[in-house]
Design a protein around this motif. Structure first.
Motif, PDB file in Angstrom:
ATOM      1  N   THR A  67       4.734  33.956  64.663  1.00  0.00           N
ATOM      2  CA  THR A  67       3.619  33.223  64.133  1.00  0.00           C
ATOM      3  C   THR A  67       3.139  32.575  65.430  1.00  0.00           C
ATOM      4  O   THR A  67       3.948  31.959  66.204  1.00  0.00           O
ATOM      5  CB  THR A  67       4.084  32.110  63.315  1.00  0.00           C
ATOM      6  OG1 THR A  67       4.438  32.866  61.928  1.00  0.00           O
ATOM      7  CG2 THR A  67       2.692  31.488  62.704  1.00  0.00           C
ATOM      8  N   ARG A  68       1.708  32.440  65.520  1.00  0.00           N
ATOM      9  CA  ARG A  68       1.110  31.678  66.741  1.00  0.00           C
ATOM     10  C   ARG A  68       0.083  30.803  66.051  1.00  0.00           C
ATOM     11  O   ARG A  68      -0.572  31.420  65.245  1.00  0.00           O
ATOM     12  CB  ARG A  68       0.686  32.724  67.855  1.00  0.00           C
ATOM     13  CG  ARG A  68       2.011  33.413  68.424  1.00  0.00           C
ATOM     14  CD  ARG A  68       2.736  32.331  69.275  1.00  0.00           C
ATOM     15  NE  ARG A  68       3.913  33.171  69.780  1.00  0.00           N
ATOM     16  CZ  ARG A  68       5.227  33.452  69.461  1.00  0.00           C
ATOM     17  NH1 ARG A  68       5.397  33.218  68.299  1.00  0.00           N
ATOM     18  NH2 ARG A  68       5.978  34.347  70.016  1.00  0.00           N
ATOM     19  N   PHE A  69      -0.355  29.808  66.830  1.00  0.00           N
ATOM     20  CA  PHE A  69      -1.182  28.841  66.496  1.00  0.00           C
ATOM     21  C   PHE A  69      -2.163  28.996  67.728  1.00  0.00           C
ATOM     22  O   PHE A  69      -1.897  28.813  68.720  1.00  0.00           O
ATOM     23  CB  PHE A  69      -0.900  27.499  66.160  1.00  0.00           C
ATOM     24  CG  PHE A  69      -2.083  26.646  66.078  1.00  0.00           C
ATOM     25  CD1 PHE A  69      -2.881  26.731  64.856  1.00  0.00           C
ATOM     26  CD2 PHE A  69      -2.509  25.573  66.861  1.00  0.00           C
ATOM     27  CE1 PHE A  69      -4.112  26.008  64.629  1.00  0.00           C
ATOM     28  CE2 PHE A  69      -3.668  24.615  66.772  1.00  0.00           C
ATOM     29  CZ  PHE A  69      -4.420  24.991  65.629  1.00  0.00           C
ATOM     30  N   ILE A  70      -3.535  29.447  67.409  1.00  0.00           N
ATOM     31  CA  ILE A  70      -4.666  29.276  68.470  1.00  0.00           C
ATOM     32  C   ILE A  70      -5.673  28.439  68.288  1.00  0.00           C
ATOM     33  O   ILE A  70      -5.973  28.134  67.052  1.00  0.00           O
ATOM     34  CB  ILE A  70      -5.446  30.900  68.532  1.00  0.00           C
ATOM     35  CG1 ILE A  70      -4.303  31.999  68.539  1.00  0.00           C
ATOM     36  CG2 ILE A  70      -6.337  30.903  69.533  1.00  0.00           C
ATOM     37  CD1 ILE A  70      -5.179  33.176  67.999  1.00  0.00           C
ATOM     38  N   GLY A  71      -5.975  27.817  69.095  1.00  0.00           N
ATOM     39  CA  GLY A  71      -7.089  26.659  69.002  1.00  0.00           C
ATOM     40  C   GLY A  71      -6.660  25.268  68.957  1.00  0.00           C
ATOM     41  O   GLY A  71      -5.977  24.856  69.733  1.00  0.00           O
TER      42      GLY A  71
END
Length: 185
Positions: free
Chosen positions: A45-49
């Protein structure tokens, strides 16, 4: 049933990857997850922003032949480049309405000779960048004639050099021959 990568996870986009697994992205929160195609379990899982931003309107991720994942940044006015493992590499793009600038990038596709095609929904254009993310040219305009768009929503390229551009308004899909480069002049 896929696993939930985040409590607020509400995926809007789905991309099938070359390795057979799939990628989901919540366009408003910026959470992206790679899932096992058989079990649905989360591989990463990755968080962008930015945590302070909501309703960013990320576009559908696109896997390039190199394995890199390109994510149109919507209201962040850029395209994010991620590794095959979801790690941030770089981003490109600048806000504006001048040639090469972005207002609402919603889709990315692999173009001829390593070019990167970016669909800007609010500029009604397809921007062409080289492999080093430098702007080359753009085509399209507002309208309903061939080569014109009215708030296009997505695009995809196939191995034969055809680029398909969809717009929700009037249920219209246009097909361009990107290998001929006639649109890039």
């Amino acid at each position: 049933t896929p696993a939930l990568p985040h409590a607020e996870w509400n995926p809007d986009h789905l991309t099938i990857l070359r390795d057979g697994h799939y990628l989901t992205l919540d366009m408003d929160t910026g959470y992206m997850a790679k899932h096992d195609s058989i079990t649905g379990l989360v591989i990463w899982t990755r968080f962008i922003g930015d945590d302070s931003l909501r309703n960013i309107n990320f576009g559908r991720p696109c896997e390039m032949p190199s394995g890199e994942i390109f994510v149109p940044g919507g209201r962040l006015f850029q395209v994010f480049v991620m590794s095959a493992k979801g790690d941030f590499i770089t981003s490109f793009g600048r806000f504006g309405s001048a040639p090469g600038r972005m207002i609402l990038p919603v889709s990315v596709a692999n173009g001829p000779e390593g070019t990167i095609l970016v669909l800007d929904r609010l500029r009604h254009k397809i921007l062409v960048f080289d492999a080093e993310y430098k702007f080359q040219t753009e085509f399209g305009s507002l309208g309903s004639r061939p080569g014109q768009f009215y708030h296009p929503v997505s695009m995809a390229a196939d191995a034969n050099g055809s680029l398909y551009v969809a717009q929700g308004y009037q249920g219209r899909v246009q097909v361009f021959d990107v290998l001929s480069n006639e649109n890039f002049e």
